[in-house]
Design an enzyme around this catalytic site. Structure first.
Site, PDB file in Angstrom:
ATOM      1  N   GLY A 212       0.833  -1.210   0.000  1.00 24.33           N
ATOM      2  CA  GLY A 212       0.000   0.000   0.000  1.00 24.33           C
ATOM      3  C   GLY A 212       0.858   1.246   0.000  1.00 24.33           C
ATOM      4  N   ASN A 213       0.273   2.379   0.285  1.00 25.25           N
ATOM      5  CA  ASN A 213       1.057   3.617   0.391  1.00 25.25           C
ATOM      6  C   ASN A 213       0.435   4.527   1.449  1.00 25.25           C
ATOM      7  OD1 ASN A 213      -0.896   5.541  -0.931  1.00 25.25           O
ATOM      8  ND2 ASN A 213      -0.624   4.087  -2.611  1.00 25.25           N
ATOM      9  N   HIS A 214       1.081   5.654   1.705  1.00 27.43           N
ATOM     10  CA  HIS A 214       0.689   6.499   2.841  1.00 27.43           C
ATOM     11  C   HIS A 214      -0.413   7.502   2.523  1.00 27.43           C
ATOM     12  CE1 HIS A 214       3.609   4.976   5.594  1.00 27.43           C
ATOM     13  NE2 HIS A 214       4.614   5.205   4.741  1.00 27.43           N
ATOM     14  N   ALA A 280      -4.109   7.655  -4.949  1.00 29.53           N
ATOM     15  CA  ALA A 280      -2.728   7.176  -5.152  1.00 29.53           C
ATOM     16  C   ALA A 280      -2.826   5.678  -5.440  1.00 29.53           C
ATOM     17  CB  ALA A 280      -1.910   7.451  -3.898  1.00 29.53           C
TER      18      ALA A 280
END
Ligand code: CTP
Length: 403
Positions: A212-214, A280
């Site tokens: 995943g990402n932030h 994102a």
């Protein structure tokens, strides 16, 4: 969430028996999330006390040019009051006050404020049936209408005189509903469908792990709210996030992976007018998803990744009437890269985020963006809250759509 949330509403109370209902009206406005100040004509204080209205509105109530409690040394500034208001609602509006409004008479604070206010003015007449029908009252209505003031029509029923007929002030709930509907009706994106993507995507590796990402999703949620505040019906397709919205015009469609986001966005794209893709999205996902938790064994572990589908690109290829907006997060040669994406993905506008700008990007409540239009116009913005950036973006989209 009501369209009146955070609006500054100035309530003008004049001397009719229906003034007793303004206590309830103030409550309804507060319930809708508005900020309320009240200005009263001196005679209206015989029908409801300023103390009641100041307690309910949580603000001082104004009824004269100077403040008597302060030995008349405090000037109640009608210009400031008029300019503070996003909306001026005069309820009840008596025949006397309407006639004065229509003729520019300015012999009390409420009337001076009316002449100073630049915002939309609504008035809810209340009077006996013969007064309501009188030619002179009709002339007032016509004149006020010609000034752009909006009448909230009186209803029929039993009047204070005991007579039955037209002249009763609309009920507080109906006044609020009337104003909400009127505002919505005049909003520039009324009847338009807007798709917004937000947040990260999670790409599963096994039943318990993901890539995943932030991304917090904040920017996308702010954009959804800003579009809804302009009257749009918003489909917010969001990856996993803690963000919430209570806006009645925003419908959240939660998704987890890039593929789910792709499917959900495409479901709604055909009928959409605007699509803003701020999510994102993971560019790659594990080629295989293990159906059981992967056990540790060797000292190194390799995951083979495959490309996810580019949602934005695919929307650009299928673009019909839609106005398509993408985001680009860049670290170098920002303008060049963003312009390249605008062109290759067939966008109408791209929002460039540079990670070199302090306060921009993931996990912060501010953002600094540059808008680049299809006609190569580059619009740079200051560092702002994400809510402000969202408003700027919607303004820019409206400008381009109406160009
Ligand atoms: N996007 C998308 N689907 C993907 C990946 C990205 O819709 N699978 C959208 C994002 O929501 C954003 C824009 O594409 O609006 C970002 O463009 P992209 O070219 O993916 O940017 P980067 O991921 O930064 O690409 P690169 O790594 O090549 O710079």
């Amino acid at each position: 969430m009501s369209i009146l949330k955070d609006k500054n509403i100035l309530l003008g109370v004049t001397a009719g028996i229906a003034a007793y209902k303004t206590a309830h009206l103030v409550r309804q406005f507060i319930k809708a999330g508005a900020n309320i100040k009240v200005v009263m004509t001196p005679a209206s204080k015989d029908f409801i006390t300023p103390l009641t209205l100041s307690t309910l509105s949580k603000n001082p109530v104004y009824s004269s040019f100077t403040n008597e409690d302060d030995d008349n040394t405090m000037w109640n500034n009608h210009v400031e009051l008029g300019l503070w208001a996003d909306l001026f609602v005069i309820a009840p509006a008596t025949a006397n006050t309407m006639s004065k409004m229509a003729n520019g008479t300015c012999d009390n604070l409420l009337l001076a404020t009316y002449l100073s206010a630049k915002c939309p003015v609504y008035f809810a007449p209340a009077m006996d049936l013969d007064m309501y029908k009188h030619e002179s009252t009709k002339i007032s209505f016509d004149k006020l209408n010609s000034f752009g003031n909006i009448i909230i029509p009186a209803t029929s029923g039993e009047l204070a005189s005991g007579l039955v007929g037209e002249g009763r002030m609309a009920e507080p709930e109906d006044i609020v509903a009337f104003i909400e509907a009127d505002i919505l009706d005049k909003l520039p994106l009324k009847g338009k469908k807007v798709i917004v993507t937000a947040g990260p995507t999670y790409e599963a590796l096994d039943p318990v792990r993901f890539i995943g990402n932030h991304s917090s999703g904040k920017m996308g949620f702010e954009i959804a709210n800003a579009a809804a505040n302009l009257g749009a019906e918003v489909i917010l397709v969001s990856g996993p996030t803690h963000q919430k919205t209570s806006h009645s015009l925003v419908k959240v469609h939660p998704v987890v992976s890039a593929q789910e986001m792709y499917d959900e966005v495409h479901k709604h794209y055909k009928g959409a007018d605007i699509a803003i893709l701020s999510a994102a999205v993971a560019d790659y996902r594990p080629k295989e998803i293990a159906d059981k938790k992967i056990k540790k064994s060797d000292s190194t572990f390799t995951i083979e990744l495959e490309k996810t589908k580019d949602i934005l690109k695919s929307l650009g290829q299928q673009k019909d009437q839609q106005f398509l907006v993408g985001f680009a997060l860049e670290t170098n040669n920002e303008l060049e890269h963003a312009k390249g994406k605008l062109e290759s993905k067939n966008l109408d506008l791209i929002v460039l985020n540079s990670l070199r700008d302090k306060g921009a990007g993931f996990g912060v409540s501010t953002n600094k963006v540059t808008f680049i239009t299809k006609s190569n116009e580059v619009i740079e913005n200051e560092l702002k809250s994400k809510a402000e950036v969202a408003k700027d973006l919607m303004y820019q989209i409206l400008k381009q759509v109406n160009a």
